[in-house]
Design an enzyme around this catalytic site. Sequence first.
Site, PDB file in Angstrom:
ATOM      1  N   HIS A   1       0.837  -1.205   0.000  1.00  0.00           N
ATOM      2  CA  HIS A   1       0.000   0.000   0.000  1.00  0.00           C
ATOM      3  C   HIS A   1       0.871   1.253   0.000  1.00  0.00           C
ATOM      4  O   HIS A   1       0.615   2.201  -0.751  1.00  0.00           O
ATOM      5  CB  HIS A   1      -0.905   0.050   1.244  1.00  0.00           C
ATOM      6  CG  HIS A   1      -1.949  -1.000   1.297  1.00  0.00           C
ATOM      7  ND1 HIS A   1      -2.225  -1.716   2.447  1.00  0.00           N
ATOM      8  CD2 HIS A   1      -2.811  -1.475   0.363  1.00  0.00           C
ATOM      9  CE1 HIS A   1      -3.198  -2.578   2.215  1.00  0.00           C
ATOM     10  NE2 HIS A   1      -3.570  -2.457   0.957  1.00  0.00           N
TER      11      HIS A   1
ATOM     12  N   LYS B   1     -18.402  -6.895   7.152  1.00  0.00           N
ATOM     13  CA  LYS B   1     -17.137  -7.540   7.496  1.00  0.00           C
ATOM     14  C   LYS B   1     -16.684  -7.120   8.880  1.00  0.00           C
ATOM     15  O   LYS B   1     -16.992  -6.033   9.340  1.00  0.00           O
ATOM     16  CB  LYS B   1     -16.051  -7.169   6.479  1.00  0.00           C
ATOM     17  CG  LYS B   1     -16.250  -7.790   5.125  1.00  0.00           C
ATOM     18  CD  LYS B   1     -15.054  -7.533   4.250  1.00  0.00           C
ATOM     19  CE  LYS B   1     -15.200  -8.252   2.918  1.00  0.00           C
ATOM     20  NZ  LYS B   1     -14.035  -7.983   2.072  1.00  0.00           N
TER      21      LYS B   1
ATOM     22  N   ARG C   1      -1.132  -6.645  -8.218  1.00  0.00           N
ATOM     23  CA  ARG C   1       0.055  -7.445  -7.948  1.00  0.00           C
ATOM     24  C   ARG C   1       0.237  -8.565  -8.951  1.00  0.00           C
ATOM     25  O   ARG C   1       1.341  -8.856  -9.366  1.00  0.00           O
ATOM     26  CB  ARG C   1      -0.043  -8.065  -6.544  1.00  0.00           C
ATOM     27  CG  ARG C   1      -0.196  -7.069  -5.425  1.00  0.00           C
ATOM     28  CD  ARG C   1      -0.635  -7.736  -4.152  1.00  0.00           C
ATOM     29  NE  ARG C   1      -1.980  -8.281  -4.361  1.00  0.00           N
ATOM     30  CZ  ARG C   1      -2.657  -8.995  -3.496  1.00  0.00           C
ATOM     31  NH1 ARG C   1      -2.129  -9.286  -2.329  1.00  0.00           N
ATOM     32  NH2 ARG C   1      -3.852  -9.433  -3.763  1.00  0.00           N
TER      33      ARG C   1
ATOM     34  N   SER D   1      -3.260  -9.093   2.821  1.00  0.00           N
ATOM     35  CA  SER D   1      -3.704  -8.934   4.210  1.00  0.00           C
ATOM     36  C   SER D   1      -3.927 -10.278   4.887  1.00  0.00           C
ATOM     37  O   SER D   1      -3.590 -10.453   6.059  1.00  0.00           O
ATOM     38  CB  SER D   1      -4.990  -8.105   4.265  1.00  0.00           C
ATOM     39  OG  SER D   1      -4.721  -6.796   3.878  1.00  0.00           O
TER      40      SER D   1
END
Length: 169
Positions: A20, A44, A93, A131
């Site tokens: 990030h 969430k 990515r 994450s």
Amino acid sequence: MLDPHHAVYVGSFDPPTLGHLDILERGARIYTKVTVGIGINPGKKPLFSPEERQQMLNELLAPLPNVEVKYFQGLAVNFVQECGGGVMLRGFRTLTDVEAEFTMSLANRTLAPEIETVFLMASEKYTHISSSLIKQIAQLGGDVAEEKLNDFVPKLVVSPLLEKFNSNT
């Protein structure tokens, strides 16, 4: 009127990663203003509260005077519009990310055609960071977790991350 020199980078940032920061530092060199939008998804259960994530990001991004951090609920394109940004900054990515980001950018273009999506490819040393991997290392890494997490998250994030898992056990 949306500002084409103002980019908005949205995500959960739970926790903020070196990947990030890479995207944000590079974006801050390209755009005159960058707003980080911490998305809040009521469905969430994040590890860190929005306030904790905002505090961490504010500390990490303090050297970048053209970057601000906010949190929001709702559609990312609505947040970008509210900020006045003309660009949604995104990072990817892997090829899997490219496919997902492509689909999302098409949806966003339908919702808000005046917002351009600009992609920055992650630096190769950060392409493996996620994450979920970070949380696994923090939770299951044992005695080497702290040392290993330094390869994935900024040093400022390591202790709070480990404390979250130590307080849950």
